[in-house]
Design a protein around this motif. Structure first.
Motif, mmCIF file in Angstrom:
data_model
loop_
_atom_site.group_PDB
_atom_site.id
_atom_site.type_symbol
_atom_site.label_atom_id
_atom_site.label_comp_id
_atom_site.label_asym_id
_atom_site.label_seq_id
_atom_site.Cartn_x
_atom_site.Cartn_y
_atom_site.Cartn_z
ATOM 1 N N MET A 1 24.994 61.849 39.144
ATOM 2 C CA MET A 1 25.535 61.185 40.319
ATOM 3 C C MET A 1 25.959 59.764 39.951
ATOM 4 N N LYS A 2 26.762 59.151 40.820
ATOM 5 C CA LYS A 2 27.245 57.798 40.597
ATOM 6 C C LYS A 2 26.343 56.784 41.300
ATOM 7 N N GLY A 3 26.219 55.620 40.708
ATOM 8 C CA GLY A 3 25.485 54.519 41.307
ATOM 9 C C GLY A 3 26.097 53.200 40.873
ATOM 10 N N VAL A 4 25.848 52.165 41.666
ATOM 11 C CA VAL A 4 26.308 50.819 41.318
ATOM 12 C C VAL A 4 25.085 49.979 41.004
ATOM 13 N N ILE A 5 25.085 49.368 39.824
ATOM 14 C CA ILE A 5 23.939 48.581 39.372
ATOM 15 C C ILE A 5 24.355 47.134 39.148
ATOM 16 N N CYS A 6 23.479 46.220 39.515
ATOM 17 C CA CYS A 6 23.675 44.803 39.196
ATOM 18 C C CYS A 6 22.994 44.573 37.845
ATOM 19 N N GLU A 7 23.793 44.512 36.790
ATOM 20 C CA GLU A 7 23.243 44.428 35.441
ATOM 21 C C GLU A 7 22.643 43.059 35.148
ATOM 22 N N GLN A 8 23.262 42.029 35.714
ATOM 23 C CA GLN A 8 22.829 40.640 35.573
ATOM 24 C C GLN A 8 23.559 39.857 36.647
ATOM 25 N N PRO A 9 23.189 38.610 36.897
ATOM 26 C CA PRO A 9 23.919 37.858 37.915
ATOM 27 C C PRO A 9 25.425 37.898 37.687
ATOM 28 N N ASP A 10 26.156 38.134 38.779
ATOM 29 C CA ASP A 10 27.621 38.154 38.789
ATOM 30 C C ASP A 10 28.226 39.348 38.058
ATOM 31 N N LYS A 11 27.445 40.412 37.852
ATOM 32 C CA LYS A 11 28.004 41.583 37.168
ATOM 33 C C LYS A 11 27.493 42.877 37.785
ATOM 34 N N LEU A 12 28.401 43.584 38.455
ATOM 35 C CA LEU A 12 28.133 44.914 38.988
ATOM 36 C C LEU A 12 28.853 45.942 38.126
ATOM 37 N N ALA A 13 28.283 47.137 38.025
ATOM 38 C CA ALA A 13 28.911 48.195 37.242
ATOM 39 C C ALA A 13 28.637 49.539 37.892
ATOM 40 N N MET A 14 29.648 50.402 37.884
ATOM 41 C CA MET A 14 29.475 51.790 38.326
ATOM 42 C C MET A 14 28.979 52.604 37.136
ATOM 43 N N ILE A 15 27.874 53.308 37.320
ATOM 44 C CA ILE A 15 27.282 54.048 36.211
ATOM 45 C C ILE A 15 26.941 55.472 36.643
ATOM 46 N N ASP A 16 26.736 56.339 35.659
ATOM 47 C CA ASP A 16 26.181 57.668 35.911
ATOM 48 C C ASP A 16 24.656 57.560 35.917
ATOM 49 N N MET A 17 24.034 58.130 36.934
ATOM 50 C CA MET A 17 22.591 58.069 37.079
ATOM 51 C C MET A 17 22.013 59.482 37.143
ATOM 52 N N ALA A 18 20.763 59.604 36.769
ATOM 53 C CA ALA A 18 20.073 60.888 36.899
ATOM 54 C C ALA A 18 19.830 61.190 38.375
ATOM 55 N N GLU A 19 19.899 62.464 38.714
ATOM 56 C CA GLU A 19 19.576 62.875 40.078
ATOM 57 C C GLU A 19 18.088 62.618 40.338
ATOM 58 N N SER B 1 35.114 51.672 50.613
ATOM 59 C CA SER B 1 34.564 52.916 50.080
ATOM 60 C C SER B 1 33.633 52.570 48.927
ATOM 61 N N PHE B 2 32.834 53.542 48.505
ATOM 62 C CA PHE B 2 31.926 53.317 47.381
ATOM 63 C C PHE B 2 32.707 52.932 46.133
ATOM 64 N N GLU B 3 33.866 53.549 45.952
ATOM 65 C CA GLU B 3 34.685 53.267 44.780
ATOM 66 C C GLU B 3 35.287 51.866 44.832
ATOM 67 N N GLU B 4 35.471 51.324 46.007
ATOM 68 C CA GLU B 4 36.061 49.986 46.170
ATOM 69 C C GLU B 4 35.025 48.866 46.158
ATOM 70 N N LEU B 5 33.750 49.223 46.212
ATOM 71 C CA LEU B 5 32.683 48.227 46.387
ATOM 72 C C LEU B 5 32.765 47.090 45.382
ATOM 73 N N ILE B 6 32.835 47.404 44.101
ATOM 74 C CA ILE B 6 32.785 46.359 43.077
ATOM 75 C C ILE B 6 33.970 45.410 43.206
ATOM 76 N N SER B 7 35.151 45.944 43.486
ATOM 77 C CA SER B 7 36.336 45.090 43.587
ATOM 78 C C SER B 7 36.313 44.212 44.835
ATOM 79 N N CYS B 8 35.577 44.631 45.856
ATOM 80 C CA CYS B 8 35.511 43.860 47.108
ATOM 81 C C CYS B 8 34.396 42.821 47.124
ATOM 82 N N PHE B 9 33.387 43.005 46.302
ATOM 83 C CA PHE B 9 32.148 42.257 46.469
ATOM 84 C C PHE B 9 32.357 40.744 46.357
ATOM 85 N N ASP B 10 33.094 40.295 45.350
ATOM 86 C CA ASP B 10 33.303 38.852 45.186
ATOM 87 C C ASP B 10 34.011 38.246 46.393
ATOM 88 N N SER B 11 34.968 38.952 46.944
ATOM 89 C CA SER B 11 35.700 38.408 48.091
ATOM 90 C C SER B 11 34.805 38.283 49.315
#
Length: 337
Positions: A1-19, A312-322
């Motif tokens: 499944m897909k998930g969004v992780i905050c890897e460090q301050p100011d950095k979000l990433a879409m990753i594959d996660m275990a169910e 949308s979930f897919e748009e989250l990272i691109s919208c977050f800073d704004s």
């Protein structure tokens, strides 16, 4: 499944996660909505005092049960639910007294442990609220509004009290609306005129004060010199929280709803002469969630206007800073899965 992780301050990433694994006593919930709150934004900026990285954010959650075993709550697969994100131990002194919101070993989803910015999550059945008859949006905002309900209940305010709510963000707005529902006369204070206008139209507050324009004098005028019997500070701003001591009536109560990664100091003679009560208000309990459901059903809270931005979930990272920019005028942003 897909998930969004905050890897460090100011950095979000879409990753594959275990169910998530199915565990007896828990339910697998398909996440459908994730509300974005100040905690998420502070975590993204590296200013959340209880969070470590990397972390899956998100604790304002609603969804649908995909898998569940036998349970005393009568929940079944396919039920729409809101998630209570405060994972408590059940055995510490706070839990034994019913104050699960401030458990000594508390783990909040999206803060101390991974949250709901993912397609599915496993949650204890005890932390699910069936939300049949509510929209997914309404169910997702129960949590931030429950924080306001808890603060109002904790304050002990009575019908007819004059209260001040400092901070017109999503938590402060919830405090305002629920204080009005409890029968208080409500004064809203903020430095942003548009937030103040929204407080008037959305929470139906009685008076507005710009915090940059002689707030003490204005409060004295509104209250005939008495000052508010209850003051809620929902700013998460150290200066505001310090200055709020000067705005409370003698014999009154000051409630810190906001959290700041800082020390707060105050002048003891000023505190003592007023015989003030100073309270911290943290998170919420299940009864606060129920109170919010009743307030929504009674028409005190308009969730459609409370939510101002969507992605949308897919748009989250691109919208977050704004969404972090003041000019975006975000009250509540909602992510749809």
């Amino acid at each position: 499944m897909k998930g969004v992780i905050c890897e460090q301050p100011d950095k979000l990433a879409m990753i594959d996660m275990a169910e998530p694994d199915f565990v007896q006593g828990e339910a697998i919930v398909r996440i459908r909505r994730v509300g974005i709150c100040g905690t998420d934004m502070h975590a993204y900026r590296g200013r959340q005092p209880f969070l470590s990285y990397p972390r899956v954010l998100g604790h304002e959650l609603s969804g649908v049960i995909e898998r569940i075993g036998d349970n005393d709550a009568g929940l079944r697969e396919g039920d729409p639910v809101a998630i209570i994100p405060y994972m408590h131990c059940g055995s510490c002194i706070a839990c034994r007294k019913g104050k699960t919101n401030c458990c000594m070993e508390l783990k909040v989803l999206g803060v101390h442990t991974d949250g709901g910015m993912r397609e599915r999550i496993s949650v204890p059945v005890t932390h699910l609220i069936k939300t049949e008859g509510m929209t997914l949006d309404q169910a997702a905002v129960l949590e931030p509004l429950a924080i306001g309900a808890h603060a109002v209940r904790r304050s002990g305010l009575r019908r007819g009290d004059t209260v001040l709510v400092i901070g017109g963000g999503p938590i402060g707005l919830g405090v305002m609306a629920l204080a009005k529902a409890a029968g208080a006369q409500v004064i809203a204070m903020d430095i942003n005129e548009e937030r103040l206008a929204f407080s008037r139209s959305w929470a139906k507050v009685d008076h507005l004060i710009n915090a940059l324009q002689q707030p003490q004098e204005r409060l004295a005028e509104i209250t005939d010199g008495d000052f508010p019997t209850v003051v809620f500070d929902a700013t998460g701003n150290a200066k505001s929280m310090t200055d709020s001591f000067q705005l409370v009536a003698h014999g009154g109560t000051l409630v810190y709803v906001g959290l700041v990664k800082s020390d707060i100091a105050f002048h003891d003679p000023e505190f003592h002469k007023r015989e003030m009560t100073l309270l911290g208000s943290r998170n919420a309990t299940p009864e606060d969630f129920v109170q919010v459901i009743r307030a929504i059903e009674a028409g005190y809270i308009d969730v459609d206007r409370y939510i101002t931005h969507r992605a949308s979930f897919e748009e989250l990272i691109s919208c977050f800073d704004s969404w972090l920019l003041p000019e975006s005028k975000v009250i509540k942003a909602m992510v749809e899965l």
